[in-house]
Design a protein around this motif. Sequence first.
Motif, PDB file in Angstrom:
ATOM      1  N   GLY A  19       0.812  -1.220   0.000  1.00  0.00           N
ATOM      2  CA  GLY A  19       0.000   0.000   0.000  1.00  0.00           C
ATOM      3  C   GLY A  19       0.837   1.257   0.000  1.00  0.00           C
ATOM      4  N   ALA A  20       2.106   1.146  -0.453  1.00  0.00           N
ATOM      5  CA  ALA A  20       3.027   2.286  -0.368  1.00  0.00           C
ATOM      6  C   ALA A  20       2.662   3.410  -1.319  1.00  0.00           C
ATOM      7  CB  ALA A  20       4.456   1.818  -0.642  1.00  0.00           C
ATOM      8  N   GLY A  21       2.094   3.086  -2.487  1.00  0.00           N
ATOM      9  CA  GLY A  21       1.747   4.117  -3.458  1.00  0.00           C
ATOM     10  C   GLY A  21       2.843   4.332  -4.485  1.00  0.00           C
ATOM     11  N   ILE A  22       2.457   4.944  -5.607  1.00  0.00           N
ATOM     12  CA  ILE A  22       3.352   5.112  -6.754  1.00  0.00           C
ATOM     13  C   ILE A  22       4.570   5.957  -6.413  1.00  0.00           C
ATOM     14  CG2 ILE A  22       3.530   6.373  -8.930  1.00  0.00           C
ATOM     15  CD1 ILE A  22       2.577   3.621  -9.411  1.00  0.00           C
ATOM     16  N   ALA A  23       4.391   7.074  -5.741  1.00  0.00           N
ATOM     17  CA  ALA A  23       5.520   7.968  -5.477  1.00  0.00           C
ATOM     18  C   ALA A  23       6.586   7.269  -4.639  1.00  0.00           C
ATOM     19  CB  ALA A  23       5.039   9.238  -4.776  1.00  0.00           C
ATOM     20  N   ALA A  24       6.162   6.526  -3.630  1.00  0.00           N
ATOM     21  CA  ALA A  24       7.120   5.876  -2.737  1.00  0.00           C
ATOM     22  C   ALA A  24       7.948   4.819  -3.457  1.00  0.00           C
ATOM     23  CB  ALA A  24       6.393   5.264  -1.545  1.00  0.00           C
ATOM     24  N   GLY A 251       8.714   7.823  -0.132  1.00  0.00           N
ATOM     25  CA  GLY A 251       7.787   7.833   0.987  1.00  0.00           C
ATOM     26  C   GLY A 251       6.770   8.947   0.897  1.00  0.00           C
ATOM     27  N   ARG A 252       6.599   9.651   2.000  1.00  0.00           N
ATOM     28  CA  ARG A 252       5.667  10.772   2.028  1.00  0.00           C
ATOM     29  C   ARG A 252       6.179  11.814   3.015  1.00  0.00           C
ATOM     30  NH1 ARG A 252       0.305   8.399   5.268  1.00  0.00           N
ATOM     31  NH2 ARG A 252       1.215   8.400   7.363  1.00  0.00           N
ATOM     32  N   LEU A 253       5.653  13.029   2.870  1.00  0.00           N
ATOM     33  CA  LEU A 253       6.006  14.136   3.747  1.00  0.00           C
ATOM     34  C   LEU A 253       4.813  14.469   4.631  1.00  0.00           C
ATOM     35  CD1 LEU A 253       8.186  16.306   4.402  1.00  0.00           C
ATOM     36  CD2 LEU A 253       7.012  17.792   2.770  1.00  0.00           C
ATOM     37  N   VAL A 254       5.048  14.507   5.935  1.00  0.00           N
ATOM     38  CA  VAL A 254       4.022  14.918   6.892  1.00  0.00           C
ATOM     39  C   VAL A 254       4.314  16.365   7.291  1.00  0.00           C
ATOM     40  CG1 VAL A 254       2.936  14.461   9.119  1.00  0.00           C
ATOM     41  CG2 VAL A 254       3.831  12.555   7.741  1.00  0.00           C
TER      42      VAL A 254
END
Length: 349
Positions: A19-24, A251-254
């Motif tokens: 479930g990481a997503g395309i960007a990750a 990953g992602r930015l919080v």
Amino acid sequence: MPRSNKRKWHELDLLCRTGAGIAAIAPTACRLLRELVGADAGALFWMDEAGLPEGFFHEDSPASARDLFLNEFERLFLGPQELNVATLARLTGSGAGHLLAPPPAYYRSNTFNLLVRASSHRHALDLRIDHEGRPRVIVLLFRAGAKAFDESDLAILKGAAGPLRRCLGGGEFAEVWEPTAMRGHVLVDRSGETLLMMSEAAQQILQRTSSVGQDIQVDGPLSTPPRFIRQLCQTLEAGGDSRGLLAMPHGRLVVTPEPMLTPAGEPSAVLITVQTETPRSLRLIERLLTLELSPRQRSIVLAAALGQDRAEVAARTETSPEALKKHLGAIYRRTGVRSWEAMAQMLDH
């Protein structure tokens, strides 16, 4: 197919089931597809609802070219002679191979001269992935030398369509996000329009987001707050939920804003904390690929590590109870674990 290529396709399949997503997964997906096709570099773009690039990962583009793409896309790269990810998103018919033999105007375009050639490439190969009725991902591969891509290269690249489309569907597992050591702070005025201070870590983090249209310069210091920070401050001022998430490579930015007060208790500024997070599943897959297991056995171990029980793993991997028992015996012998619970935990150690 060479054994090494089978392993690369297996790795891509595992990545796209998370479930990481395309960007990750973009950096690893680019590397795998570059190696499978035999290209010099790869790039992956995730698209917004208007069919324009929202963000991207490019393996070897210089900072100057990335700056132009991120901050001048609509001004420089949407003209009638341009053939790029926005054009590819609009084209009907086949979603692949439009750059195998581009029209002569392509070589006079800003896209080719300011982006492709600036990255020391000449030949390109494209694949578009549609999901839920719209273009969601564009994959580009590049070569610098005299050897152009051909139909056999395109056939290999098309093999990525299924796994990448599965990733767009949310994968098969709920993702767990793990904070990294990359954490920084940005201080802005209450409106978010004026940058007051920024830590060096925050600047490095923001420049790695590769988000289009956010006013983030990657070829030099930042002088203004990114657009998403300005929007968060507006939401905060209106009393709304202002915590933000931004997809980025790896990953992602919080993004968390906090109002700052004067000694008299008056609102004066907003402190923005930026924190990167990475998917736990990608860390587990990296460890999993070091184990001498078959593709089916790796799929079983990963599903168990991500919280599936025996029945769920058997159904998800289409493995009968008898075959699952045999696979588990082989996994236990090769890894030294002695139980399902230990197998589910071993990738974390």
